[in-house]
Design a protein around this motif. Structure first.
Motif: not given
Lengths: 207, 207, 207
Positions: A145-147, A149-150, A152-153, A197-202
């Motif tokens: 779950l480290k944001q 980083e690839l 799970v992808t 990959l691009p991460v979700y940004k609030s």
């Protein structure tokens, strides 16, 4: 021993090394090393086997897997101090183990003639759950779950590469190799070059 | 009811008490007490039964185990305030439960004629996973992993003592007793006198 | 598709939405969204199926469940920013999913003719374990355990309401509806009006 059996053995050994390193960071004693190493080593494959309801969990059928994990744990207990950064070593060992475990999951699901989506899931699960258990138990931030980083992808792409190889009619060895190489390439690229990959940004920046 | 059935029942009750104490530290309501107590109480045995692919998980086959855990939870809800240190009480209850759960795991694995390494693992798993789930869910530091304490080691030594008793041809009761006594002795020694194995140190002091 | 099949599908979709929101709070990429959403969505039902030793875990038998979870994850990835408070949205989605998952668990256990206590446990487990896995993996405080809220209690009361409906001879639909409505009423009442059971206090105020 079958090809997936060998892959399981290799994944067990390398994941056990990474579990040993996590145990060294938690400053456990040697039995604690063996516990964490064994949990990491067989966790993903156990989840796979329980979900697929195989006749026997792989390491209950052949306990040599657990012995391999124990050997790895003892090895790390006496040598971990040689690594300059044990966390860095853990990351790379984990990447290697992921690249072996994903094809092991894909291979078992294919041998049970599961549909494509289940093959994908078993590749990802076999790859990810051992390390996830290690990190939850050792209070590390889960690598899964480290944001930015690839992880799970990489597992997902590896399993998908294996499936593509099946679809173009490749042999068993090619399928497993494709899955492993694709996983390793993406994960290593992420560790070495920061691929992501691009991460979700609030709150996206406004102009 | 068989010997391992009785051991399971005792382990369930004592683990449930420890789960209730953890719930009291998290200030839950009475249903929360029952949830945590039941999870702790049947967690280890459930992992064992799923891994060994027994016909039925023990508490699905005989739901009285869950009722025992619920009774324990209610008991703790109304009496936990009498303990001067609830954490200390939790530690000792957990030690008692460990000393009952390890032989329960060993007994089931032996009755299924598993090889020695699987018997060892089932003893350790039945002993450790209930408490591990309790601690992960309640955000306590997992007892399994507290450095400088014998915990997994005690479970491991207990299961090994049971195996030794088998090898010298002892009867069933002696086997289970050996496992329980060895586990309790080491765990209690660790709690009372600070017994421990050397832990991994990243930087040993230099001369 | 059976009534419990439809309930499973609905629970999967809504739990996946809540998992997606948790992933957005952890700022994951899109594959991370799918991973967390799928874990949350099928976690509870998977625990139920493994414990009851059903022939196949529900989503291995019919992979469309996983596809539904993936669709939900992608949906959240692109729309989560419209929620003023994503945590508030997560709470309410989770409440809706709980109210669908509890009857799904009750329905499966009833269809396997399990005794009442097992029906209760399967209702609670199917409802609670998906969200618990989501929170442990994403490092959120487990909703199951937030003090001063009805969560496990709502699931428990819902499953009990379903059992009562069985005992007065109601039809299958009424049983599932009772379970769902009772769960939702209590959980929503807790979220909206702060309904709660008395929690354990270590030091009650003295007069």
């Amino acid at each position: 021993m079958s090809a997936t059996g060998l892959l399981d053995l290799a994944a067990v050994f390398v994941f056990a090394l990474s579990g040993g390193l996590a145990a060294s960071r938690a400053q456990l004693d040697i039995v604690g090393f063996i516990f964490v190493a064994a949990l990491t080593a067989v966790g993903g494959g156990t989840v796979r086997d329980v979900l697929l309801d195989r006749d026997q969990v792989f390491w209950v059928a052949e306990p040599r897997y657990v012995l391999a994990a124990s050997v790895a744990a003892v090895l790390v207990f006496f040598t971990a101090h040689i690594f300059e950064s044990r966390y860095r070593a853990l990351l790379w060992l984990d990447a290697a183990a992921l690249a072996v475990a994903v094809p092991a999951g894909v291979g078992v699901a294919l041998s049970m003639e599961q549909p494509a989506v289940i093959v994908l899931i078993m590749g990802v699960s076999t790859g990810c759950f051992g390390g996830l258990m290690r990190d939850v138990v050792c209070n590390e931030v889960p690598l899964v779950l480290k944001q930015g980083e690839l992880y799970v992808t990489a597992a997902f792409a590896g399993a998908a590469a294996g499936l593509c190889a099946v679809w173009i009619g490749a042999g068993n060895t090619t399928v497993l190799l494709s899955a492993g190489i694709a996983t390793l390439a993406l994960r290593a690229g992420s560790l070495a070059f920061g691929w992501q990959l691009p991460v979700y940004k609030s709150r996206p920046p406004r102009v």
